[in-house]
Write an enzyme that holds these catalytic residues in place. Structure first.
Site, mmCIF file in Angstrom:
data_model
loop_
_atom_site.group_PDB
_atom_site.id
_atom_site.type_symbol
_atom_site.label_atom_id
_atom_site.label_comp_id
_atom_site.label_asym_id
_atom_site.label_seq_id
_atom_site.Cartn_x
_atom_site.Cartn_y
_atom_site.Cartn_z
ATOM 1 N N ASP A 47 -2.055 -0.308 6.065
ATOM 2 C CA ASP A 47 -2.091 0.034 7.494
ATOM 3 C C ASP A 47 -3.830 -0.052 7.626
ATOM 4 O O ASP A 47 -4.089 0.289 8.788
ATOM 5 C CB ASP A 47 -1.712 1.544 7.580
ATOM 6 C CG ASP A 47 -2.252 2.366 6.546
ATOM 7 O OD1 ASP A 47 -2.526 1.902 5.304
ATOM 8 O OD2 ASP A 47 -2.343 3.509 6.945
ATOM 9 N N ASP B 147 -0.423 4.803 1.027
ATOM 10 C CA ASP B 147 -0.547 5.914 2.033
ATOM 11 C C ASP B 147 -0.426 5.223 3.439
ATOM 12 O O ASP B 147 -1.295 4.371 3.628
ATOM 13 C CB ASP B 147 -2.071 6.628 1.866
ATOM 14 C CG ASP B 147 -1.927 7.346 0.502
ATOM 15 O OD1 ASP B 147 -1.069 8.105 0.010
ATOM 16 O OD2 ASP B 147 -3.046 7.165 -0.239
ATOM 17 N N ASP C 292 0.875 -1.380 0.049
ATOM 18 C CA ASP C 292 -0.016 0.047 0.000
ATOM 19 C C ASP C 292 0.918 1.183 -0.025
ATOM 20 O O ASP C 292 2.019 1.201 0.293
ATOM 21 C CB ASP C 292 -0.967 0.050 1.261
ATOM 22 C CG ASP C 292 -1.795 0.995 1.489
ATOM 23 O OD1 ASP C 292 -2.298 1.605 0.450
ATOM 24 O OD2 ASP C 292 -2.176 1.575 2.514
HETATM 25 MG MG LIG Z 1 -2.937 3.102 3.664
#
Ligand SMILES: [Mg+2]
Length: 151
Positions: A117, A10, A8
């Site tokens: 995240d 961000d 990922d």
């Molecule tokens: Mg993310």
């Protein structure tokens, strides 16, 4: 055989929070509560500590086949372009060329690992192993690399 790993952007390699806070329009209408629509935000996000080195480590080993798997805001089309430009700015082009996947349905991708995240956009339903970046177990890149490579 190389294991397929999705990373990922961000909150994992691009520091969205820091970029948002330092953006000149972040406190203004209509961006309050909608930081994902800030102009130019995604192009200029600073990298997360240790992320570039860690991803290069993964890119440089034959054990992994690395792709970036991110979700870009539907209502901010320039973000789609800026994510493509961002990875080119921070990594050697030849290592990452054509390795960016933008999707709101990460569970549809087939692979061994997803480093993410957040559980949204299909991360929690990913059929390989979700490495929950920022969790107690994988608090930062050091822990992730330790798990993937040194274990
Ligand atoms: Mg993310």
């Amino acid at each position: 055989m190389a294991k397929i790993i999705y990373i990922d952007l961000d909150g994992v390699i691009a520091d969205f929070e820091k970029g948002k806070e330092s953006h000149p329009l972040s406190g203004q209408t209509p961006f309050i509560g909608r930081p994902d629509r800030l102009p130019g935000l995604y192009e200029n996000l600073p990298p997360i500590d240790g992320a570039i080195e860690a991803v290069n480590t993964l890119l440089d080993t034959d054990h992994f086949d690395v792709y970036f798997l991110s979700t870009a805001p539907w209502d901010n089309p320039e973000a789609w372009m800026h994510k493509r430009l961002w990875i080119d700015k921070h990594f050697e082009t030849k290592k990452i060329r054509k390795r960016l996947i933008l999707s709101h349905h990460k569970q549809l991708l087939i692979g061994d690992y997803l480093i993410d995240d957040r559980r949204f956009n299909g991360a929690q339903e990913f059929t390989g192993e979700w490495i929950h970046f920022g969790s107690d177990k994988y608090s930062g890149w050091e822990a992730v690399i330790e798990y993937l490579i040194n274990e």
